[in-house]
Structures are given as structure tokens and as C-alpha cells.
Enzyme design. Structure first.
Site, PDB file in Angstrom:
ATOM      1  N   LYS A 279       0.854  -1.191   0.000  1.00  0.00           N
ATOM      2  CA  LYS A 279       0.000   0.000   0.000  1.00  0.00           C
ATOM      3  C   LYS A 279       0.891   1.244   0.000  1.00  0.00           C
ATOM      4  CE  LYS A 279      -4.308   1.240   2.341  1.00  0.00           C
ATOM      5  NZ  LYS A 279      -5.049   1.085   3.597  1.00  0.00           N
TER       6      LYS A 279
HETATM    7  O1  G3P Z   1      -9.337   2.187   4.168  1.00  0.00           O
HETATM    8  C1  G3P Z   1      -9.057   3.489   4.599  1.00  0.00           C
HETATM    9  C2  G3P Z   1      -9.588   3.664   5.944  1.00  0.00           C
HETATM   10  O2  G3P Z   1      -8.880   2.891   6.876  1.00  0.00           O
HETATM   11  C3  G3P Z   1      -9.803   5.033   6.412  1.00  0.00           C
HETATM   12  O3  G3P Z   1     -10.994   4.959   7.088  1.00  0.00           O
HETATM   13  O4  G3P Z   1     -12.706   5.662   8.643  1.00  0.00           O
HETATM   14  O5  G3P Z   1     -10.290   6.302   9.024  1.00  0.00           O
HETATM   15  O6  G3P Z   1     -11.604   7.345   7.199  1.00  0.00           O
HETATM   16  P1  G3P Z   1     -11.420   6.132   8.051  1.00  0.00           P
END
Ligand code: G3P
Length: 218
Positions: free
Chosen positions: A87
Site C-alpha cells: 500500500k
Molecule cells: O481504508 C481506509 C480507511 O482505513 C480510512 O478509514 O474511517 O479512518 O476514514 P477512516
């Protein structure tokens, strides 16, 4: 549509795997820290543990931000397990690294994507997956789902192979909307996946069927 779970929590990963609908896992440094997974060796071991639970792709994020560092770190991650996808953040050296990994046959996931232009660049560089963060766009009053639609249009116009991995999915309606828009993959928490199960008429209907069965068979 592939379902990935976005967590470093092994219990949640096992739970989704046992449901039989899990195609992979995404993680990031924040999700690792949330589970108390710290220290280089511990983090690497955790990636291997995750790979042993699931059958599909497991995204492992680099923390280097320069080309040489990303390459070194990414190659080491890719060697950990055949299911590892490297990633890489959407930055200039990240784009160069995506091309490098793509030429070497190493799978990549381009993360922190917030615009159609960034997604176009990721595809041009040969990313396996592109991760538009829909929830974080919604957080700043911008329509995250619209970004999925824009990327779908662009990729279909040119037949790019890069898979649209809708990320920062927060809830079940995000999953359904991403499916309608043709996202190739969604990654979200266990709650977003399990939310798909729920409907009150299912519960009421099942209760009635079982009550009728008991009446006739007691
Ligand atoms: O896959 C990306 C993710 O981990 C971010 O999620 O909820 O932190 O915006 P969030």
C-alpha cells in the site's frame, strides 16, 4: 464485488472470514496502532497472522515517503507472504514506486486518493487497486460516492485494469451505494458488512415461521 475488511483486529477478521464472504483485508498504520500493534517486527508478524486467516489480498502500508525508502520497504513487505499487497500513498515518489512495483509484478494499493486526477495517475502507473476515501470526503461536506462514479467513468473510458477499492467506508449504505456505482471492491468495518444482514421483516417472518412450526409439531 469483492468485500475487504478494513481492520487490524484479528477477531473481526476471523468473524468476517467465517461468514464466508471475505475477499481480503486492508490495514493502515492507524488501524495497527488502534490494536496496540507497534514495533517493526511485531507489525510484520501481524501481517503474516492476517494472511494466515484470510485467503485473499492483504494490504500492508509503507511508512517511507521517498522513492528509495518505499521500494525497500515495499519489497520487504511483498516477501513476507504471497497475499501481501503493498500500500503506497498518492504522492510523487509513491506514483514512481507504483510504476516500479507494477513492472516487477508486485501488487499495489494506492491509498489516500481524494480526486479523479489522482485515481487516473494511479491507474497510469499500473496500481492494482486504487483507494478513494469516501467517508473522509463526506466528513468535509464533499460527496465521496460521486468520486467513485467519476473514477468508474474514467477507468471504463480507457479500459484500465486498476480495481476501484472504495475505502473509508463507514456504514452499510456506503456498501450498497458503492455496489450500485460499480466499485470493484469495498473495504469497511465488520459492522458495515454485518449490517447487510439486517431487516426487521426477516426477523418477524422467521419468528412467525418458527411459531407456526412449533404449533404443528409440539
Ligand atoms: O481504508 C481506509 C480507511 O482505513 C480510512 O478509514 O474511517 O479512518 O476514514 P477512516
Amino acid at each position: 464485488m469483492k468485500f475487504f475488511i478494513d481492520t487490524a483486529n484479528l477477531d473481526h477478521i476471523r468473524e468476517a472470514q467465517q461468514l464466508g464472504v471475505l475477499d481480503g483485508v486492508t490495514t493502515n498504520p492507524s488501524l495497527m496502532a488502534k490494536e496496540g500493534i507497534t514495533g517493526h517486527d511485531t507489525i510484520l508478524k501481524h501481517y503474516v497472522d492476517i494472511c494466515e486467516i484470510v485467503d485473499g489480498d492483504v494490504s500492508a502500508e509503507v511508512v517511507a515517503t521517498d522513492f528509495e525508502g518505499i521500494i525497500k520497504e515495499g519489497e520487504a513487505l511483498a516477501e513476507l507472504h504471497e497475499q501481501i499487497v503493498v500500500k503506497v500513498p498518492m504522492i510523487k515518489d509513491g506514483v514512481k514506486a507504483l510504476k516500479y512495483f507494477s513492472d516487477k509484478g508486485i501488487k499495489t494499493n494506492c491509498t489516500l486518493v481524494f480526486s479523479p486526477g489522482q485515481a487516473l495517475l494511479a491507474a497510469k502507473a499500473g496500481a492494482t487497486y486504487v483507494s478513494p476515501f469516501i467517508g473522509r470526503l463526506d466528513d468535509v461536506s464533499t460527496d465521496g460516492l460521486n468520486l467513485i462514479a467519476e473514477i468508474r467513468l474514467i477507468y471504463d473510458n480507457y479500459g484500465f485494469d486498476t480495481q476501484i477499492l472504495a475505502a473509508s467506508v463507514r456504514h452499510t449504505m456506503h456498501v450498497i451505494d458503492c455496489a450500485k456505482l460499480g466499485a470493484d471492491v469495498m473495504t469497511g468495518p465488520l459492522s458495515a458488512i454485518e449490517g447487510l444482514l439486517k431487516h426487521p421483516l426477516t426477523d418477524i417472518g422467521l419468528e412467525k415461521f418458527l411459531a407456526d412450526y412449533r404449533k404443528g409439531n409440539s
